[in-house]
Design a protein around this motif. Structure first.
Motif, mmCIF file in Angstrom:
data_model
loop_
_atom_site.group_PDB
_atom_site.id
_atom_site.type_symbol
_atom_site.label_atom_id
_atom_site.label_comp_id
_atom_site.label_asym_id
_atom_site.label_seq_id
_atom_site.Cartn_x
_atom_site.Cartn_y
_atom_site.Cartn_z
ATOM 1 N N TYR A 68 7.288 -4.717 19.270
ATOM 2 C CA TYR A 68 7.554 -3.403 19.740
ATOM 3 C C TYR A 68 6.176 -2.360 20.000
ATOM 4 C CZ TYR A 68 9.022 1.645 20.711
ATOM 5 O OH TYR A 68 9.133 2.644 21.309
ATOM 6 N N ASP A 69 5.210 -2.348 19.052
ATOM 7 C CA ASP A 69 4.207 -1.646 18.955
ATOM 8 C C ASP A 69 3.210 -1.873 17.930
ATOM 9 O OD1 ASP A 69 2.590 0.303 20.012
ATOM 10 O OD2 ASP A 69 3.747 2.181 19.510
ATOM 11 N N SER A 70 1.856 -1.518 18.165
ATOM 12 C CA SER A 70 0.987 -1.537 16.933
ATOM 13 C C SER A 70 0.386 0.025 16.894
ATOM 14 C CB SER A 70 -0.172 -2.503 17.218
ATOM 15 O OG SER A 70 0.138 -3.907 17.482
ATOM 16 N N VAL A 71 0.221 0.135 15.515
ATOM 17 C CA VAL A 71 -0.623 1.593 15.253
ATOM 18 C C VAL A 71 -1.854 1.414 14.674
ATOM 19 C CG1 VAL A 71 -0.069 3.691 14.360
ATOM 20 C CG2 VAL A 71 1.950 2.387 15.306
ATOM 21 N N GLU A 72 -2.933 2.072 14.916
ATOM 22 C CA GLU A 72 -4.100 1.639 14.117
ATOM 23 C C GLU A 72 -3.941 2.981 13.050
ATOM 24 O OE1 GLU A 72 -7.722 2.559 16.359
ATOM 25 O OE2 GLU A 72 -6.742 1.266 18.227
ATOM 26 N N LEU A 73 -4.347 2.579 11.965
ATOM 27 C CA LEU A 73 -4.220 3.025 10.679
ATOM 28 C C LEU A 73 -5.552 3.723 10.058
ATOM 29 C CD1 LEU A 73 -1.230 1.301 9.038
ATOM 30 C CD2 LEU A 73 -1.025 3.212 10.181
ATOM 31 N N SER A 106 11.462 -3.137 4.828
ATOM 32 C CA SER A 106 10.116 -3.319 5.399
ATOM 33 C C SER A 106 9.239 -2.180 5.544
ATOM 34 C CB SER A 106 9.833 -4.438 6.542
ATOM 35 O OG SER A 106 10.623 -3.747 7.715
ATOM 36 N N VAL A 107 9.953 -0.853 6.022
ATOM 37 C CA VAL A 107 9.347 0.034 6.349
ATOM 38 C C VAL A 107 8.780 0.593 4.856
ATOM 39 C CG1 VAL A 107 9.489 2.365 7.041
ATOM 40 C CG2 VAL A 107 10.465 0.718 8.309
ATOM 41 N N HIS A 108 9.435 0.553 3.805
ATOM 42 C CA HIS A 108 8.985 1.277 2.648
ATOM 43 C C HIS A 108 8.059 0.246 2.053
ATOM 44 C CE1 HIS A 108 13.275 2.691 2.959
ATOM 45 N NE2 HIS A 108 12.755 3.796 2.995
ATOM 46 N N PHE A 109 8.051 -1.001 2.128
ATOM 47 C CA PHE A 109 7.145 -1.895 1.545
ATOM 48 C C PHE A 109 5.772 -1.609 2.399
ATOM 49 C CE2 PHE A 109 4.401 -5.702 2.441
ATOM 50 C CZ PHE A 109 4.097 -6.200 1.285
ATOM 51 N N CYS A 110 5.949 -1.397 3.778
ATOM 52 C CA CYS A 110 4.687 -1.199 4.471
ATOM 53 C C CYS A 110 3.991 -0.035 3.914
ATOM 54 C CB CYS A 110 4.766 -1.312 6.035
ATOM 55 S SG CYS A 110 5.131 -3.072 6.394
ATOM 56 N N CYS A 111 4.760 1.092 3.678
ATOM 57 C CA CYS A 111 4.221 2.453 3.339
ATOM 58 C C CYS A 111 3.454 2.326 1.987
ATOM 59 C CB CYS A 111 5.498 3.347 3.185
ATOM 60 S SG CYS A 111 4.862 4.979 2.864
ATOM 61 N N GLN A 112 3.931 1.488 0.994
ATOM 62 C CA GLN A 112 3.258 1.400 -0.146
ATOM 63 C C GLN A 112 2.108 0.478 -0.138
ATOM 64 O OE1 GLN A 112 5.693 -0.118 -3.460
ATOM 65 N NE2 GLN A 112 3.957 -0.449 -4.708
ATOM 66 N N PHE A 113 2.197 -0.577 0.760
ATOM 67 C CA PHE A 113 1.133 -1.624 0.973
ATOM 68 C C PHE A 113 -0.011 -0.894 1.709
ATOM 69 C CE2 PHE A 113 -0.323 -5.588 3.314
ATOM 70 C CZ PHE A 113 -1.368 -5.998 2.310
ATOM 71 N N CYS A 114 0.041 -0.034 2.701
ATOM 72 C CA CYS A 114 -0.998 0.799 3.338
ATOM 73 C C CYS A 114 -1.567 1.778 2.366
ATOM 74 C CB CYS A 114 -0.317 1.609 4.601
ATOM 75 S SG CYS A 114 0.090 0.612 5.968
ATOM 76 N N GLY A 120 -3.990 5.145 4.001
ATOM 77 C CA GLY A 120 -2.840 6.450 4.468
ATOM 78 C C GLY A 120 -1.683 6.051 4.484
ATOM 79 N N THR A 121 -0.940 6.579 5.299
ATOM 80 C CA THR A 121 0.726 6.445 5.360
ATOM 81 C C THR A 121 1.146 6.119 6.553
ATOM 82 O OG1 THR A 121 2.636 7.319 4.577
ATOM 83 C CG2 THR A 121 1.231 8.958 5.659
ATOM 84 N N LEU A 122 2.365 5.721 6.906
ATOM 85 C CA LEU A 122 2.666 5.265 8.091
ATOM 86 C C LEU A 122 3.041 6.520 8.841
ATOM 87 C CD1 LEU A 122 5.388 2.426 6.998
ATOM 88 C CD2 LEU A 122 2.998 2.326 7.576
ATOM 89 N N PRO A 123 2.907 6.301 10.154
ATOM 90 C CA PRO A 123 3.408 7.496 11.386
ATOM 91 C C PRO A 123 4.909 8.000 10.814
ATOM 92 C CG PRO A 123 2.189 5.659 12.472
ATOM 93 C CD PRO A 123 2.585 5.247 11.141
#
Length: 137
Positions: A68-73, A106-114, A120-123
């Protein structure tokens, strides 16, 4: 040379770190690209109680998901070895049997991983989609 490298999150750069967000049957799948691999989390009833839900694949290649999309972090100063060590720890904390599509996904995992990657955190639109789905139940 000799010091930790820093890599920008950039959709066109090889070896970059990016958030991968995919919509699949009304839910959102996320992955984080690190040094050419996408890392995420999923549930499974296979492998026993201690099997990890952390997995990797090629960027934008997660099975059963549509990109769907990529986001620069941002940037991280973690070396590939440091990222590998971090992922080994996360593998013990994110067990497949604990996966919950609404509140441990997976959203919660990616939040902790980031956060551990120090980018930072996810958008909010990604976090909000996961939280909205959990609140609807």
């Amino acid at each position: 040379e000799g010091g930790p490298s820093t890599n920008d999150l950039d959709s066109s750069a090889c070896g970059s770190r990016q958030l991968r967000a995919r919509r699949s049957v009304g839910n959102l799948h996320c992955g984080v690209e690190v040094y050419g691999w996408e890392w995420s989390y999923r549930g499974s009833s296979k492998g026993g109680a201690l099997a990890t839900g952390v997995f990797n694949c090629g960027p934008r290649m997660s099975q059963g998901q549509l990109y769907y999309d990529s986001v620069e972090l941002g940037t991280t100063s973690l070396t590939p070895g440091m990222v590998f060590t971090l992922l080994q720890l996360l593998e013990t904390q994110w067990l497949a049997v604990e996966y919950n599509a609404l509140c441990h996904n997976s959203v919660h995992f990616c939040c902790q991983f980031c956060q551990a990657l120090r980018v930072g955190t996810l958008p909010t639109w990604i976090l909000g989609a996961s939280d909205l789905a959990a609140a609807a139940t």
